[in-house]
Design a protein around this motif. Structure first.
Motif, PDB file in Angstrom:
ATOM      1  N   ALA A 185     -16.303 -32.186  32.835  1.00  0.00           N
ATOM      2  CA  ALA A 185     -15.633 -31.227  32.192  1.00  0.00           C
ATOM      3  C   ALA A 185     -16.278 -30.497  30.709  1.00  0.00           C
ATOM      4  CB  ALA A 185     -14.192 -31.243  32.073  1.00  0.00           C
ATOM      5  N   ARG A 220     -17.032 -19.954  36.200  1.00  0.00           N
ATOM      6  CA  ARG A 220     -15.582 -19.877  35.751  1.00  0.00           C
ATOM      7  C   ARG A 220     -14.760 -20.788  36.942  1.00  0.00           C
ATOM      8  NH1 ARG A 220     -15.398 -15.001  33.481  1.00  0.00           N
ATOM      9  NH2 ARG A 220     -15.470 -14.180  35.398  1.00  0.00           N
ATOM     10  N   ARG A 245     -16.172 -23.076  38.942  1.00  0.00           N
ATOM     11  CA  ARG A 245     -16.417 -24.766  38.645  1.00  0.00           C
ATOM     12  C   ARG A 245     -15.683 -25.124  37.529  1.00  0.00           C
ATOM     13  NH1 ARG A 245     -22.431 -25.898  38.020  1.00  0.00           N
ATOM     14  NH2 ARG A 245     -21.553 -27.920  38.146  1.00  0.00           N
ATOM     15  N   LEU A 246     -15.830 -24.547  36.283  1.00  0.00           N
ATOM     16  CA  LEU A 246     -14.941 -24.877  35.195  1.00  0.00           C
ATOM     17  C   LEU A 246     -13.582 -25.163  35.384  1.00  0.00           C
ATOM     18  CD1 LEU A 246     -15.123 -25.225  32.204  1.00  0.00           C
ATOM     19  CD2 LEU A 246     -14.903 -23.053  31.929  1.00  0.00           C
ATOM     20  N   ARG A 247     -12.868 -24.271  36.020  1.00  0.00           N
ATOM     21  CA  ARG A 247     -11.403 -24.543  36.116  1.00  0.00           C
ATOM     22  C   ARG A 247     -11.335 -25.545  37.410  1.00  0.00           C
ATOM     23  NH1 ARG A 247     -10.505 -18.021  37.510  1.00  0.00           N
ATOM     24  NH2 ARG A 247     -10.279 -17.414  35.282  1.00  0.00           N
ATOM     25  N   ALA A 251     -12.928 -23.419  24.192  1.00  0.00           N
ATOM     26  CA  ALA A 251     -13.753 -24.565  24.635  1.00  0.00           C
ATOM     27  C   ALA A 251     -13.388 -25.660  23.954  1.00  0.00           C
ATOM     28  CB  ALA A 251     -15.393 -24.126  24.735  1.00  0.00           C
ATOM     29  N   LEU A 291     -19.356 -28.683  31.356  1.00  0.00           N
ATOM     30  CA  LEU A 291     -19.091 -27.285  31.597  1.00  0.00           C
ATOM     31  C   LEU A 291     -18.579 -26.534  30.477  1.00  0.00           C
ATOM     32  CD1 LEU A 291     -17.960 -28.146  35.441  1.00  0.00           C
ATOM     33  CD2 LEU A 291     -20.307 -27.357  34.671  1.00  0.00           C
ATOM     34  N   LEU A 292     -17.542 -27.268  29.827  1.00  0.00           N
ATOM     35  CA  LEU A 292     -17.046 -26.383  28.746  1.00  0.00           C
ATOM     36  C   LEU A 292     -18.137 -25.924  27.593  1.00  0.00           C
ATOM     37  CD1 LEU A 292     -13.768 -28.318  28.257  1.00  0.00           C
ATOM     38  CD2 LEU A 292     -14.022 -25.923  28.701  1.00  0.00           C
ATOM     39  N   ALA A 338     -20.202 -23.222  28.934  1.00  0.00           N
ATOM     40  CA  ALA A 338     -19.511 -22.116  28.851  1.00  0.00           C
ATOM     41  C   ALA A 338     -19.351 -21.381  27.648  1.00  0.00           C
ATOM     42  CB  ALA A 338     -17.918 -22.248  29.740  1.00  0.00           C
TER      43      ALA A 338
END
Length: 87
Positions: free
Chosen positions: A51, A25, A27-29, A69, A54-55, A58
């Protein structure tokens, strides 16, 4: 502290999963923030690719709801395309 072996194991596994989810979370943010803070259109496009990966990950692992996402990817893509149009 649980006395039953299976409860003890669940406690350990839950902690490991929580740590892994927290790291993902974070890393994603950070990736989302980097896209938003990009100064140039080319830089933003490069960061958007990272990004999106990663989305998607996730969403696949249910860290985020798949619709959320998709919504975030669309919002970021619109922002990046506007940056390219402004330049």
């Amino acid at each position: 502290m649980p006395n039953i072996e299976s409860a003890r194991k669940r406690m350990v596994l839950s902690r490991l999963a929580r740590d892994k989810n927290r790291q993902a979370r974070s890393r994603l943010r950070t990736a989302l923030k980097r896209v938003r803070d990009a100064t140039g259109a080319e830089e933003a496009r490069a960061r958007l690719r990272d990004a999106v990966v990663l989305l998607d990950r996730a969403a696949r692992t249910r860290l985020l709801h798949p619709h959320k996402a998709a919504r975030l990817k669309g919002q970021l893509a619109r922002r990046v395309s506007r940056m390219g149009a402004d330049a």
